[in-house]
Each structure stands twice: as structure tokens, then as C-alpha cells.
Design a protein around this motif. Structure first.
Motif, PDB file in Angstrom:
ATOM      1  N   GLY A 247      27.963  89.313  78.895  1.00  0.00           N
ATOM      2  CA  GLY A 247      27.547  90.239  79.940  1.00  0.00           C
ATOM      3  C   GLY A 247      27.775  91.675  79.513  1.00  0.00           C
TER       4      GLY A 247
ATOM      5  N   THR B  75      31.269  84.239  78.303  1.00  0.00           N
ATOM      6  CA  THR B  75      30.571  84.198  77.027  1.00  0.00           C
ATOM      7  C   THR B  75      31.007  85.384  76.192  1.00  0.00           C
ATOM      8  OG1 THR B  75      28.706  83.123  78.104  1.00  0.00           O
ATOM      9  CG2 THR B  75      28.312  84.042  75.920  1.00  0.00           C
TER      10      THR B  75
ATOM     11  N   ARG C 210      24.649  91.391  84.089  1.00  0.00           N
ATOM     12  CA  ARG C 210      26.078  91.652  84.278  1.00  0.00           C
ATOM     13  C   ARG C 210      26.868  90.344  84.144  1.00  0.00           C
ATOM     14  NH1 ARG C 210      27.629  92.956  89.299  1.00  0.00           N
ATOM     15  NH2 ARG C 210      25.581  92.837  90.269  1.00  0.00           N
ATOM     16  N   PRO C 211      28.156  90.443  83.959  1.00  0.00           N
ATOM     17  CA  PRO C 211      28.979  89.228  83.870  1.00  0.00           C
ATOM     18  C   PRO C 211      28.830  88.372  85.136  1.00  0.00           C
ATOM     19  CG  PRO C 211      30.242  91.141  83.175  1.00  0.00           C
ATOM     20  CD  PRO C 211      28.945  91.658  83.695  1.00  0.00           C
ATOM     21  N   ASN C 212      28.805  87.049  84.896  1.00  0.00           N
ATOM     22  CA  ASN C 212      28.888  86.104  86.008  1.00  0.00           C
ATOM     23  C   ASN C 212      27.617  85.938  86.850  1.00  0.00           C
ATOM     24  OD1 ASN C 212      30.832  84.258  86.722  1.00  0.00           O
ATOM     25  ND2 ASN C 212      31.419  85.373  88.571  1.00  0.00           N
ATOM     26  N   VAL C 213      26.515  86.554  86.439  1.00  0.00           N
ATOM     27  CA  VAL C 213      25.285  86.417  87.243  1.00  0.00           C
ATOM     28  C   VAL C 213      24.598  85.073  87.031  1.00  0.00           C
ATOM     29  CG1 VAL C 213      24.774  88.890  87.421  1.00  0.00           C
ATOM     30  CG2 VAL C 213      23.921  87.600  85.452  1.00  0.00           C
TER      31      VAL C 213
ATOM     32  N   PRO D  26      34.201  85.993  85.126  1.00  0.00           N
ATOM     33  CA  PRO D  26      33.308  86.944  84.465  1.00  0.00           C
ATOM     34  C   PRO D  26      33.779  87.199  83.044  1.00  0.00           C
ATOM     35  CG  PRO D  26      33.983  87.773  86.620  1.00  0.00           C
ATOM     36  CD  PRO D  26      34.821  86.569  86.332  1.00  0.00           C
TER      37      PRO D  26
ATOM     38  N   LYS E 203      21.046  82.883  92.254  1.00  0.00           N
ATOM     39  CA  LYS E 203      22.021  82.554  93.303  1.00  0.00           C
ATOM     40  C   LYS E 203      21.436  82.755  94.693  1.00  0.00           C
ATOM     41  CE  LYS E 203      26.020  83.574  90.355  1.00  0.00           C
ATOM     42  NZ  LYS E 203      27.455  83.779  90.264  1.00  0.00           N
TER      43      LYS E 203
HETATM   44  N1  LIG Z   1      26.049  79.744  93.976  1.00  0.00           N
HETATM   45  C1  LIG Z   1      25.517  79.811  92.763  1.00  0.00           C
HETATM   46  N2  LIG Z   1      26.310  79.885  91.688  1.00  0.00           N
HETATM   47  C2  LIG Z   1      25.759  79.948  90.466  1.00  0.00           C
HETATM   48  C3  LIG Z   1      24.344  79.926  90.287  1.00  0.00           C
HETATM   49  N3  LIG Z   1      24.086  80.006  88.972  1.00  0.00           N
HETATM   50  C4  LIG Z   1      25.286  80.080  88.329  1.00  0.00           C
HETATM   51  N4  LIG Z   1      26.296  80.031  89.241  1.00  0.00           N
HETATM   52  C5  LIG Z   1      27.735  80.084  88.984  1.00  0.00           C
HETATM   53  O1  LIG Z   1      28.107  81.386  88.590  1.00  0.00           O
HETATM   54  C6  LIG Z   1      29.190  81.342  87.667  1.00  0.00           C
HETATM   55  C7  LIG Z   1      28.841  82.119  86.410  1.00  0.00           C
HETATM   56  O2  LIG Z   1      27.802  81.487  85.715  1.00  0.00           O
HETATM   57  P1  LIG Z   1      27.540  81.731  84.162  1.00  0.00           P
HETATM   58  O3  LIG Z   1      26.274  81.041  83.860  1.00  0.00           O
HETATM   59  O4  LIG Z   1      28.730  81.410  83.387  1.00  0.00           O
HETATM   60  O5  LIG Z   1      27.345  83.301  84.181  1.00  0.00           O
HETATM   61  P2  LIG Z   1      27.204  84.299  82.936  1.00  0.00           P
HETATM   62  O6  LIG Z   1      26.263  85.343  83.370  1.00  0.00           O
HETATM   63  O7  LIG Z   1      26.879  83.542  81.722  1.00  0.00           O
HETATM   64  O8  LIG Z   1      28.643  84.893  82.852  1.00  0.00           O
HETATM   65  P3  LIG Z   1      29.359  85.607  81.592  1.00  0.00           P
HETATM   66  O9  LIG Z   1      29.149  84.772  80.386  1.00  0.00           O
HETATM   67  O10 LIG Z   1      30.764  85.618  82.031  1.00  0.00           O
HETATM   68  O11 LIG Z   1      28.780  86.963  81.489  1.00  0.00           O
HETATM   69  C8  LIG Z   1      29.462  79.861  87.431  1.00  0.00           C
HETATM   70  O12 LIG Z   1      30.531  79.450  88.259  1.00  0.00           O
HETATM   71  C9  LIG Z   1      28.180  79.189  87.843  1.00  0.00           C
HETATM   72  O13 LIG Z   1      28.366  77.871  88.284  1.00  0.00           O
HETATM   73  C10 LIG Z   1      23.524  79.821  91.470  1.00  0.00           C
HETATM   74  O14 LIG Z   1      22.297  79.800  91.425  1.00  0.00           O
HETATM   75  N5  LIG Z   1      24.174  79.772  92.663  1.00  0.00           N
END
Ligand SMILES: Nc1nc2c(ncn2[C@@H]2O[C@H](COP(=O)(O)OP(=O)(O)OP(=O)(O)O)[C@@H](O)[C@H]2O)c(=O)[nH]1
Ligand SMILES: Nc1nc2c(c(=O)[nH]1)N(C=O)[C@@H](CNc1ccc(C(=O)N[C@@H](CCC(=O)O)C(=O)O)cc1)CN2
Ligand SMILES: [Mg+2]
Length: 461
Positions: A280, A258, A231-234, A255, A338
Motif C-alpha cells: 500500500g 504486503t 492505500r493499505p488495507n483496501v 494495514p 467493500k
Molecule cells: N468487508 C470487506 N472486507 C474486505 C473486502 N475485501 C477485503 N477485505 C478485508 O480487508 C482486509 C485487507 O485486505 P487485503 O487484501 O489484505 O488488503 P491490502 O490492500 O492488500 O492491504 P495491504 O497489503 O496491507 O496494503 C482483509 O481483512 C480482507 O479480508 C470486502 O469486499 N469487504
């Protein structure tokens, strides 16, 4: 065989300590001699083979010196191409090496096409086609294991196996011939029948054994197509960045960051991955993003490995469950990311949905769990014997296709024997199997295929 003299720069374009202009062909030494002058006045046409000579390259028309060089003189047939070869070792740098090449071209050489030196090694019979193909694999190998497979193939390991199988088939065909010539002897026919079955079964088993190595072989050669979904933002882009150890993909807390599919090549403990980060997957209103999501679904279908990312700090959603459904039956590693945040996900339920696929917990933010993830990627694919020295791998799509066809024709032969089909018809299937195996090592392959294969090589190789 007689060919014209070819020349090319055989080292990468750019600044380096040394750059090599290589010539091959009957006039290689003559052409080099016209450009070269040594301190003792000795002519390259008079030196011993496999010797190297200090001197200068000058333009014969103006007398102007253009380079200070070391020139290797290698007389055929004990050379890379089996032809006369001259290697002019120049000071590295684009301009000088190009001027030396230009002089060679102006004085009788022709610019070599991609892979043309290796092509000549093939056409002059020093190596067969599968060995030539391995030269390229060796250059492109990105891991030690891939390199070992290519080296084995370049030294003729696959070729020898194929030649042995072809020899078996040929001997069997000779027996069949006797049977056809003397049909009046009953015992000959009986013997031929059981021998046919025995030999064809043996050949079939050997082909199957080779094909079994093809999945790992292909992965080694081309990389494992690995798609990151979630999902987005994971944290998908964060995962890509931590596996490639650099910040390639844009990471934000918004979210849907990408929008397109990002592809990167990484070596994870000897497993070459072609890593794909996706947008996502979710229903979305944004048109640009929606195109990205559609693309994600398409790359998903073609993947060898799925890295399914979940968010530890959120409860499983319907979309997560849909993702599990979408990838069911594929090789999956589930990553619960996370873990530095308070946990809301039900890990038991995750394990249930994973149906036996590995589940790894990570905090990419705090760089936790990446080791375990790398471990489970490598153990998923290299359980057992990849890289073991006694195994011959097939890795090349062309070889795999030919082996699959050969397997089918030898099975046809066995079926035909079984059904009591006249022996001269079985002959046809056996001959076809022999031909198909021959194509792997370049026996009787069409010229246009040869051109096409070598066109994929580097210039100067
Ligand atoms: N607390 C925490 N935040 C994290 C962790 N991994 C990634 N993040 C944060 O989560 C947010 C999203 O991370 P991305 O890697 O951009 O997520 P994504 O799945 O590629 O998101 P999309 O491209 O939007 O779908 C960022 O602010 C990261 O810094 C983690 O292990 N812990
Ligand atoms: N300077 C330089 N380095 C190079 C190459 C080259 O062409 N030039 N090679 C090229 O890419 C590779 C070496 N590969 C080679 C393979 C076979 C023969 C060769 O002469 N084979 C002969 C004789 C062998 C012998 O002397 O016993 C043969 O097989 O008949 C030479 C180089 C890597 N390094
Ligand atoms: Mg992203």
C-alpha cells in the motif's frame, strides 16, 4: 548444410505416459540402429522413411536391454529439421529416458543445445527466423488469441508480408538503377520520381499498419503489465487472489501486510495479465515497508494498466487523491471495494477523479462485482479485432524495433525525394529499409543474434 548429429529429450522432465528422445543429423538412423533391436531382426537403416517400429533399446557394449520402445524413422529432407530424424518413444519416466539419451550420446550423438532442432530447421531453410521465433511463442502462449497469433506467424503470414514489401523495394531499386544508367532520358527520370514516391509511400503505409497491431500483439505475447495500487488495507491482495482464483497473496486486516511486490500471471477473458500486487502506498515509518512502497512507485511507472483500489466504507482521503494524480494519463480501472460495508465514499467524486476511466464497485469478501471487473478489463483492451483471422500481428519486440527503424528509413527516403536529393542517395535509404525488413525474417542477421535467440528456447525443441 552438414551438421553433426544432435540428440535431446523432447518431452518434459517428469513422469508421463511416453517420453521422446529425438535425434537429428546424418548419423541419426545409424546411431539409433546400433542401440535398437526389433523382433524380426530388421535394421533401422533398411526401413522405409516415415515408419514406426516396435523393439528394444540395449547397450551395445554389454547387450543389456534398457527400454522397450517405438522408434520413428524419418529421412530428410521431408522432416522438421530437413535432416534425418529418429524419435525414440520410451516409457515415461526420468531414469529410463535419460539412459536412452545417454546411450545415444555415447554412440555418436551430441547433446542438443536449447532450440537447436528448430535452429536447424532455420539454418536448413525450412522456416525463416520469424517462423522459428513463432514456434517458441506457440509453446509459451497462455491464451487462445496469443496462440492464434503465433500459429499465423509460424505458418509464414508475417514472413509473406515482409517478403512482399521487400520485393516492392527491390523493383523500385531496379527502376532507380535504370535511371542512373540512362540519365539522358528526361521522361525516365520523371517516371522514376513519381514511381519512387508512390512505392515508398505504399511501403511506409504497410509498415505503419503492421506497427499499429504491435501494441495488442505485444500484450498478447507478453501479457499486460497490470499493477494493483491503493492505500493499505483496501483489499489489493484480495483482488489479486480473486482474479487468480487462489490464495497466493497474504490477506489480513492489518494495514501494511504486503511488504514486497507479488507478481502473478492470469488469463482474464483472453487478456493475459501480468498482475502485480504492491505494498500500500502511504508514508510509513517502517523501514522494510518503506522499501516496498518505494518499489511500488517504480513498478507503477512501467505499468500498462492500473487497478486503483478504494475503500467504499471510508471517505476519500488525501492519499487517494494523490494516487489518482500519480496515475493520471495511464489506463486505469477504479475499483471501489467493500460495498458490503456501510458506504462513506462519495461515488460522484470518485467518478470525477476517474476522468472517464471505468469505475467498478466490488465486494471481494462476498465475491460481488468480479464479473463486471473482468468485463471492463477485456473490453478496455480487446475492443475491436484482436484475433481476427485476416490481420497479421507483430508481437515480438525484435520485430517491432526493426519495423520502427524501417519506417524511419523509408521516411528519410521520402523526405530526400521531396528535397530533390540526387536519386542515388535515395537508393541508400531504400536499400537500408530493405535490409532492416530482411532482418525480421533472418536474412543476413549476425550469427551471435541467432545463437542468442535460440538460446531462449526449451531444451529438445
Ligand atoms: N468487508 C470487506 N472486507 C474486505 C473486502 N475485501 C477485503 N477485505 C478485508 O480487508 C482486509 C485487507 O485486505 P487485503 O487484501 O489484505 O488488503 P491490502 O490492500 O492488500 O492491504 P495491504 O497489503 O496491507 O496494503 C482483509 O481483512 C480482507 O479480508 C470486502 O469486499 N469487504
Ligand atoms: N513426434 C513429434 N511430434 C511433433 C513434432 C515432432 O518433431 N515430433 N513437431 C515438432 O516440433 C511438431 C510438428 N511439426 C512439424 C513440422 C514440420 C514437419 C515436416 O516434416 N515438414 C516437412 C515435410 C512435410 C510433409 O510431409 O509434407 C517439410 O516442411 O518439408 C514435421 C513436424 C509437433 N509435433
Ligand atoms: Mg496486500
Amino acid at each position: 548444410m552438414e551438421f553433426d548429429t544432435i540428440a535431446a529429450i523432447s518431452t518434459p522432465m517428469g513422469e508421463g505416459a511416453i517420453a521422446i528422445v529425438r535425434l537429428s543429423g546424418d548419423d541419426a538412423i545409424g546411431i539409433a540402429d546400433r542401440l535398437y533391436s526389433g523382433p524380426s531382426g530388421k535394421k533401422l537403416t533398411e526401413v522405409k522413411t516415415h515408419t514406426i517400429h516396435y523393439g528394444h533399446i540395449a547397450d551395445p557394449d554389454t547387450g543389456q536391454i534398457v527400454e522397450e520402445v517405438m522408434v520413428s524413422v524419418l529421412k530428410g529432407p521431408k522432416t522438421f529439421t530437413r535432416e534425418d530424424i529418429v524419435e525414440i518413444n520410451c516409457h515415461g519416466g526420468i531414469v529410463t529416458v535419460n539412459r536412452v539419451l545417454q546411450l545415444a550420446l555415447n554412440h555418436g550423438a551430441r547433446l542438443a543445445g536449447p532450440g537447436e532442432f528448430t535452429k536447424r530447421a532455420f539454418l536448413n531453410g525450412r522456416i525463416d527466423l520469424s517462423q522459428a521465433e513463432a514456434v517458441m511463442d506457440l509453446i509459451r502462449a497462455k491464451t487462445d488469441r496469443a496462440m492464434n497469433v503465433a500459429l499465423g506467424q509460424m505458418e509464414g503470414r508475417l514472413s509473406k508480408l515482409i517478403q512482399r514489401l521487400r520485393q516492392e523495394i527491390l523493383e523500385t531499386l531496379a527502376h532507380v538503377e535504370v535511371n542512373i544508367d540512362y540519365p539522358e532520358y528526361d521522361d525516365v527520370e520523371e517516371m522514376t520520381h513519381s514511381m519512387l514516391i508512390e512505392k515508398a509511400t505504399l511501403v511506409k503505409k504497410e509498415i505503419e499498419k503492421l506497427l499499429q497491431t504491435s501494441q495488442q500483439g505485444k500484450i498478447l505475447r507478453e501479457g499486460l503489465s497490470t499493477v494493483i495500487v491503493g492505500r493499505p488495507n483496501v483489499g489489493k491482495s484480495s483482488l489479486l487472489n480473486s482474479l487468480i482464483h487462489e490464495n497466493k497473496a497474504i490477506v489480513t486486516d492489518i494495514p501494511g501486510t504486503t511488504r514486497d511486490v507479488i507478481e502473478e500471471y492470469v488469463n482474464v477473458r483472453g487478456v493475459p495479465l501480468r498482475l502485480v500486487d504492491t505494498a500500500g502506498i502511504r508514508e510509513t515509518e517502517d523501514i522494510v515497508e518503506r522499501i516496498g512502497v518505494e518499489k511500488s512507485r517504480q513498478v507503477l511507472k512501467k505499468a500498462d494498466l492500473i487497478l486503483l483500489v478504494l475503500n467504499y466504507s471510508e471517505a476519500l482521503s488525501k492519499e487517494d487523491e494523490q494516487l489518482f494524480e500519480a496515475v493520471s494519463g495511464m489506463d486505469v480501472i477504479v475499483i471501489v471495494n467493500k460495498t458490503d460495508l456501510p458506504g462513506k465514499i462519495d461515488l460522484e467524486q470518485v467518478r470525477e477523479l476517474a476522468k472517464g476511466s471505468p469505475v467498478v464497485t466490488t465486494s471481494l469478501l462476498e465475491e460481488q462485482g468480479i464479473d463486471q471487473l473482468e468485463e471492463s478489463i477485456s473490453s478496455l483492451f480487446f475492443e475491436g479485432s484482436v484475433g481476427a483471422s485476416d490481420l497479421t500481428y507483430v508481437s515480438n519486440t525484435r520485430h517491432i524495433a526493426l519495423l520502427s527503424q524501417a519506417k524511419r528509413t523509408i521516411e528519410d527516403a521520402l523526405d530526400a525525394i521531396d528535397a530533390g536529393v540526387p536519386i542515388d542517395l535515395v537508393q541508400i535509404d531504400l536499400t537500408r529499409t530493405w535490409e532492416l525488413l530482411g532482418e525480421i525474417i533472418g536474412d543476413a542477421v549476425h550469427e551471435s543474434l541467432i545463437d542468442q535467440l535460440f538460446a531462449q528456447f526449451c531444451l529438445g525443441k
